[in-house]
Design a protein around this motif. Structure first.
Motif, PDB file in Angstrom:
ATOM      1  N   ARG A 199       0.810  -1.220   0.000  1.00  0.00           N
ATOM      2  CA  ARG A 199       0.000   0.000   0.000  1.00  0.00           C
ATOM      3  C   ARG A 199       0.839   1.263   0.000  1.00  0.00           C
ATOM      4  O   ARG A 199       0.298   2.362  -0.119  1.00  0.00           O
ATOM      5  CB  ARG A 199      -0.954   0.003   1.195  1.00  0.00           C
ATOM      6  N   PRO A 259      -1.640   1.189  -6.912  1.00  0.00           N
ATOM      7  CA  PRO A 259      -0.964   0.549  -5.777  1.00  0.00           C
ATOM      8  C   PRO A 259      -1.034  -0.961  -5.895  1.00  0.00           C
ATOM      9  O   PRO A 259      -1.994  -1.521  -6.442  1.00  0.00           O
ATOM     10  CB  PRO A 259      -1.809   1.020  -4.597  1.00  0.00           C
ATOM     11  N   ASP A 266      -0.632  -5.779  -0.431  1.00  0.00           N
ATOM     12  CA  ASP A 266       0.452  -6.160   0.470  1.00  0.00           C
ATOM     13  C   ASP A 266       0.804  -7.633   0.335  1.00  0.00           C
ATOM     14  O   ASP A 266       1.974  -8.018   0.421  1.00  0.00           O
ATOM     15  CB  ASP A 266       0.060  -5.879   1.923  1.00  0.00           C
TER      16      ASP A 266
END
Length: 245
Positions: free
Chosen positions: A100, A105, A108
């Motif tokens: 992130r 983006p 994770d």
């Protein structure tokens, strides 16, 4: 599909400043960052060097048991005057479970069918030049990329994880295709951009600045069943800012 007993977040409790329509992370420890910076001067040239490290723990809960994964990331930044007050150079690089914290983006992590956390390693880099053409006019250009490493696991022929070559990409090349036939996990995003920013007026009535910027962006997905989709985009943006004080 993932087991319904898998939890990666919880519904907000409501009350106080919590909104029960939002999800709350399961993370049990905060992210920890350490950073060091150095500002030497090489004769008339300014130089700024910094490095940082980031610790993160990723957590999920599956079948009444917690699964955690400790991760580390690192990176740095260099700013250097190539020509004093005229030409500046910027360099940036980072590697690790950035997720992130990336501009893309990226996620994770992914998860396996049994709840095992599959963290995603990201490599990011950028370089930029800023030319102070006049005391009021700056001309700049940047190029950068963010790239993910695949991490996946399979249960028989059922694929899980991120960047799995068994994912269905057959519909990625047809407009308005149902999402089930176009997984298209992002592998890499690249961008080059250039622009100008000028101070049009600065005086008793404030400051007026204006700029125009062009960018070219590429998005490349991991290969799956049906191929490796990619796309690109051209964007022109303008801005005008007035500062009364």
């Amino acid at each position: 599909m993932l087991n319904p007993n898998l939890q990666v977040n919880l519904t907000g409790p409501g009350g106080s400043f919590f909104n029960n329509l939002n999800n709350v992370s399961l993370n049990q420890v905060p992210d920890v960052t350490v950073k060091a910076a150095w500002d030497p001067r090489l004769g008339p040239y300014k130089l700024h060097v910094e490095g940082w490290a980031l610790y993160r723990q990723l957590l999920d809960r599956f079948n009444s048991a917690n699964h955690s994964y400790d991760t580390g990331s690192f990176g740095g930044h260099v700013f250097a005057e190539l020509i004093p007050k005229t030409l500046d150079l910027q360099l940036y690089g980072a590697h690790g479970v950035l997720g992130r914290f990336t501009a893309t983006p990226f996620p994770d992590a992914a998860v396996a069918q049994d709840g095992t956390v599959l963290p995603l390693s990201i490599t990011a880099a950028a370089v930029g030049l800023i030319w102070h053409a006049t005391p009021s006019l700056d001309v700049y250009s940047y190029a950068g990329l963010e790239k993910a490493k695949a991490n996946f696991a399979n249960v028989g022929t059922v694929p899980f994880g991120y960047g799995n070559p068994l994912y269905n990409n057959t519909g990625c090349f047809t407009e308005n295709t149902p999402a089930a036939s176009c997984n298209g996990n992002t592998k890499e995003v690249r961008q080059v951009t250039a622009g100008v920013y000028d101070t049009l007026y600065q005086g008793n009535y404030g400051t007026l600045k204006a700029g125009v910027q062009y960018s070219y962006t590429q998005r490349i997905a991991f290969a799956g069943v049906g191929g490796a989709p990619k796309t690109d985009d051209n964007v022109v943006m303008t801005q005008i800012r007035y500062y009364p004080f």
